[in-house]
Design a protein around this motif. Sequence first.
Motif, PDB file in Angstrom:
ATOM      1  N   ARG A  26      27.468  42.611 -10.506  1.00  0.00           N
ATOM      2  CA  ARG A  26      27.846  42.151 -11.842  1.00  0.00           C
ATOM      3  C   ARG A  26      26.665  41.482 -12.551  1.00  0.00           C
ATOM      4  O   ARG A  26      26.385  41.759 -13.730  1.00  0.00           O
ATOM      5  N   GLU A  27      25.998  40.586 -11.855  1.00  0.00           N
ATOM      6  CA  GLU A  27      24.916  39.829 -12.477  1.00  0.00           C
ATOM      7  C   GLU A  27      23.723  40.714 -12.800  1.00  0.00           C
ATOM      8  O   GLU A  27      23.106  40.581 -13.865  1.00  0.00           O
ATOM      9  N   LEU A  28      23.371  41.600 -11.882  1.00  0.00           N
ATOM     10  CA  LEU A  28      22.231  42.486 -12.137  1.00  0.00           C
ATOM     11  C   LEU A  28      22.523  43.425 -13.294  1.00  0.00           C
ATOM     12  O   LEU A  28      21.640  43.729 -14.104  1.00  0.00           O
ATOM     13  N   THR A  29      23.777  43.888 -13.400  1.00  0.00           N
ATOM     14  CA  THR A  29      24.171  44.721 -14.534  1.00  0.00           C
ATOM     15  C   THR A  29      24.059  43.938 -15.835  1.00  0.00           C
ATOM     16  O   THR A  29      23.561  44.449 -16.851  1.00  0.00           O
ATOM     17  N   ALA A 175      14.965  34.491   2.109  1.00  0.00           N
ATOM     18  CA  ALA A 175      16.291  33.893   1.953  1.00  0.00           C
ATOM     19  C   ALA A 175      16.729  33.944   0.490  1.00  0.00           C
ATOM     20  O   ALA A 175      16.047  33.413  -0.381  1.00  0.00           O
ATOM     21  N   VAL A 176      17.867  34.599   0.246  1.00  0.00           N
ATOM     22  CA  VAL A 176      18.472  34.658  -1.091  1.00  0.00           C
ATOM     23  C   VAL A 176      19.971  34.453  -0.920  1.00  0.00           C
ATOM     24  O   VAL A 176      20.665  35.350  -0.423  1.00  0.00           O
ATOM     25  N   PRO A 177      20.514  33.319  -1.324  1.00  0.00           N
ATOM     26  CA  PRO A 177      21.960  33.105  -1.183  1.00  0.00           C
ATOM     27  C   PRO A 177      22.750  33.885  -2.217  1.00  0.00           C
ATOM     28  O   PRO A 177      22.221  34.295  -3.253  1.00  0.00           O
ATOM     29  N   THR A 178      24.023  34.094  -1.925  1.00  0.00           N
ATOM     30  CA  THR A 178      24.934  34.676  -2.910  1.00  0.00           C
ATOM     31  C   THR A 178      25.431  33.561  -3.821  1.00  0.00           C
ATOM     32  O   THR A 178      25.839  32.495  -3.349  1.00  0.00           O
ATOM     33  N   GLY A 179      25.422  33.816  -5.111  1.00  0.00           N
ATOM     34  CA  GLY A 179      25.839  32.800  -6.063  1.00  0.00           C
ATOM     35  C   GLY A 179      27.346  32.700  -6.209  1.00  0.00           C
ATOM     36  O   GLY A 179      28.095  33.611  -5.831  1.00  0.00           O
ATOM     37  N   VAL A 180      27.786  31.576  -6.748  1.00  0.00           N
ATOM     38  CA  VAL A 180      29.211  31.361  -7.027  1.00  0.00           C
ATOM     39  C   VAL A 180      29.375  31.006  -8.501  1.00  0.00           C
ATOM     40  O   VAL A 180      28.402  30.677  -9.187  1.00  0.00           O
ATOM     41  N   ASP A 181      30.616  31.056  -8.980  1.00  0.00           N
ATOM     42  CA  ASP A 181      30.902  30.805 -10.389  1.00  0.00           C
ATOM     43  C   ASP A 181      30.977  29.302 -10.633  1.00  0.00           C
ATOM     44  O   ASP A 181      32.063  28.727 -10.790  1.00  0.00           O
ATOM     45  N   VAL A 182      29.809  28.675 -10.664  1.00  0.00           N
ATOM     46  CA  VAL A 182      29.720  27.216 -10.744  1.00  0.00           C
ATOM     47  C   VAL A 182      30.486  26.668 -11.942  1.00  0.00           C
ATOM     48  O   VAL A 182      31.229  25.675 -11.835  1.00  0.00           O
ATOM     49  N   GLU A 183      30.330  27.296 -13.095  1.00  0.00           N
ATOM     50  CA  GLU A 183      30.939  26.780 -14.317  1.00  0.00           C
ATOM     51  C   GLU A 183      32.464  26.810 -14.251  1.00  0.00           C
ATOM     52  O   GLU A 183      33.126  25.816 -14.582  1.00  0.00           O
ATOM     53  N   SER A 184      33.039  27.932 -13.823  1.00  0.00           N
ATOM     54  CA  SER A 184      34.499  28.039 -13.752  1.00  0.00           C
ATOM     55  C   SER A 184      35.080  27.097 -12.711  1.00  0.00           C
ATOM     56  O   SER A 184      36.146  26.498 -12.920  1.00  0.00           O
ATOM     57  N   ILE A 185      34.390  26.976 -11.597  1.00  0.00           N
ATOM     58  CA  ILE A 185      34.888  26.088 -10.540  1.00  0.00           C
ATOM     59  C   ILE A 185      34.853  24.637 -11.010  1.00  0.00           C
ATOM     60  O   ILE A 185      35.810  23.874 -10.803  1.00  0.00           O
ATOM     61  N   PHE A 362      23.254  27.213  -6.694  1.00  0.00           N
ATOM     62  CA  PHE A 362      23.984  28.387  -6.236  1.00  0.00           C
ATOM     63  C   PHE A 362      24.672  29.119  -7.391  1.00  0.00           C
ATOM     64  O   PHE A 362      25.623  29.876  -7.172  1.00  0.00           O
ATOM     65  N   SER A 363      24.204  28.916  -8.609  1.00  0.00           N
ATOM     66  CA  SER A 363      24.801  29.648  -9.730  1.00  0.00           C
ATOM     67  C   SER A 363      24.527  31.148  -9.562  1.00  0.00           C
ATOM     68  O   SER A 363      23.509  31.561  -8.996  1.00  0.00           O
ATOM     69  N   ARG A 364      25.443  31.955 -10.056  1.00  0.00           N
ATOM     70  CA  ARG A 364      25.304  33.402  -9.910  1.00  0.00           C
ATOM     71  C   ARG A 364      24.034  33.933 -10.557  1.00  0.00           C
ATOM     72  O   ARG A 364      23.335  34.780  -9.989  1.00  0.00           O
ATOM     73  N   ARG A 365      23.721  33.432 -11.740  1.00  0.00           N
ATOM     74  CA  ARG A 365      22.553  33.932 -12.441  1.00  0.00           C
ATOM     75  C   ARG A 365      21.265  33.560 -11.703  1.00  0.00           C
ATOM     76  O   ARG A 365      20.352  34.392 -11.556  1.00  0.00           O
ATOM     77  N   GLU A 366      21.164  32.315 -11.230  1.00  0.00           N
ATOM     78  CA  GLU A 366      19.948  31.898 -10.519  1.00  0.00           C
ATOM     79  C   GLU A 366      19.746  32.726  -9.257  1.00  0.00           C
ATOM     80  O   GLU A 366      18.628  33.143  -8.940  1.00  0.00           O
ATOM     81  N   CYS A 367      20.834  32.973  -8.533  1.00  0.00           N
ATOM     82  CA  CYS A 367      20.710  33.760  -7.303  1.00  0.00           C
ATOM     83  C   CYS A 367      20.360  35.218  -7.607  1.00  0.00           C
ATOM     84  O   CYS A 367      19.590  35.852  -6.866  1.00  0.00           O
ATOM     85  N   ALA A 368      20.897  35.759  -8.703  1.00  0.00           N
ATOM     86  CA  ALA A 368      20.560  37.133  -9.088  1.00  0.00           C
ATOM     87  C   ALA A 368      19.086  37.263  -9.454  1.00  0.00           C
ATOM     88  O   ALA A 368      18.436  38.264  -9.116  1.00  0.00           O
ATOM     89  N   LEU A 369      18.547  36.264 -10.113  1.00  0.00           N
ATOM     90  CA  LEU A 369      17.118  36.286 -10.444  1.00  0.00           C
ATOM     91  C   LEU A 369      16.264  36.221  -9.184  1.00  0.00           C
ATOM     92  O   LEU A 369      15.209  36.868  -9.095  1.00  0.00           O
ATOM     93  N   LYS A 370      16.728  35.478  -8.192  1.00  0.00           N
ATOM     94  CA  LYS A 370      16.026  35.441  -6.908  1.00  0.00           C
ATOM     95  C   LYS A 370      16.066  36.810  -6.236  1.00  0.00           C
ATOM     96  O   LYS A 370      15.080  37.244  -5.627  1.00  0.00           O
TER      97      LYS A 370
END
Length: 392
Positions: A26-29, A175-185, A362-370
Motif C-alpha cells: 500500500r505504502e509503496l503504491t 533491518a527494516v521494520p514493518t510500519g503500523v498506522d500510528v495516526e489511527s491508533i 514505526f509509522s508506515r510511511r517512514e518504514c516504507a521509505l526505509k
Amino acid sequence: MVIAVFTESFRPVVNGVSVSVETFARELTALGHEVHVFAPRYPGYTDNWPFQVHRLPSITTPFARDYPLPIPISGRLHRLLLDAGTNLIHTQSPFLSGWSGAFWAKKLHIPLVTTHHTIYTEYVHYAKIVPPALAKRVVIAITRRHSNRANLVIVPTEPIIGLLRSYGVIAPIKAVPTGVDVESIASAPPEWAINQYGIPEGSKVVLYAGRLAPEKNVLELIRAFALISRARSDVVFLVVGGGPSADDCKRLAASLGIGERVRFTGVLHPPHLYSCYAAADLMLYPSLTDTQGMVLCEALAAGTPCVAANAYGATSVVQHGIDGILVPGSAESLAQAALELLSDPEKLEAMSRNARENAKRFSRRECALKMLSAYNEAIQNAEKELLFKSKR
C-alpha cells in the motif's frame, strides 16, 4: 520502480507476514511505485487492492488447512514479470514462493531481496511427522541457502541479524521494520472496548494482543494474570487473538480461578482492535520468538506501555525503563513488572507519553521509505556482483 512480491501468506489469512506484505504494498503504491503480489489462491476470496495481486494455483495440506500452499510453476509468470518490466523481486519466505522468486530473479537477471519474518526453528512442533532436531537443521539449511542467493536480506529488527549470521548467512542484511498506522491508533477511542467487554469503571486493564499459540508462550501469560489477580482485585484482562492454544488458555484461566476476569475477544480487526489498545493501561507480551512484534508497536502508538519478554524483536521495539519493561518472560517476571507499574501511576503515565513519541519511528510511511532505500541498496549490490563476475 516495479516490485514483484512472492509470498505464501496473504489475505484472507491474517498474520505478521500478510500484514507486512499488505502494508508495504500500500505504502509503496502511494509513493508512486508499482507493486505486484504473487500469492496462493484462496477459494471464494475476491481481491480488491490499490496494487496488483496475481493468484497462483494452490493446494491445502492436512497440516495447515487454513494456509494453502502455492504451486509456483504457472506458465504465465514469466510473461507477467516481463510485461510489468519488473526491476526487483522480493520474497517473503525461503520455501515454495521463495524458491520461485529466486528462480525468476536469476532468469531475468534482476536483484533478489528476501525478508526473514519468522524464526522457523520455533515452529517445528507443527511438523509432527518430523523429529524436532532434524526439522530445525533442515529449516536452518533452507534459510541459509535462500538468504545467500539474495542481493540483500531484510530482517524486521537488529537482533535477527545475529541469528542469521549464526546460521551461516553471509549475504548483506539490513533491518527494516514493518510500519503500523500510528495516526489511527493514537486517535482511537476506548469506549467501544469498555462497553463491549463490560469493563467496570475504575478498573485497570491489562491487555495481550496476538496469536494464541505455544510459540507465543501464552500459558505463562495466563499464569501471570493469575498472579496479578491475587495482588489486585481491580484488574481486568483482555486477550485479543485466536489460535491453537485458545482453548488451553481458557481452561487454564478457569482452573486458576480467574475465568471471570479474563475477556477472550477472539480475533479483532481495526478499529475494534485499536479501541482495545486505547482501553488498556498496560500490555503484557510473553513471546520469546517474535522477529518484531507489530502488536508492540501498535500498543506503543496508543500510549500503552509494554511489559515484554526480553527476546529478539521486543528488545528493539520496547525501550526498557522508558516506554516499557523487558523481563525474562516467566509468569513471575511478567506479573512483578506489571504490578510495579500499576502501583505507580506517575511512572505509568510518563511511560505512556514516551510510548506515543517513540512509536513514531514505526509509522508506515517512514518504514516504507526505509524499504525503498533497501531496494536501492540491493540494486547496487547486484550491479557490483555483476561487475565482479565480469572481471573474473
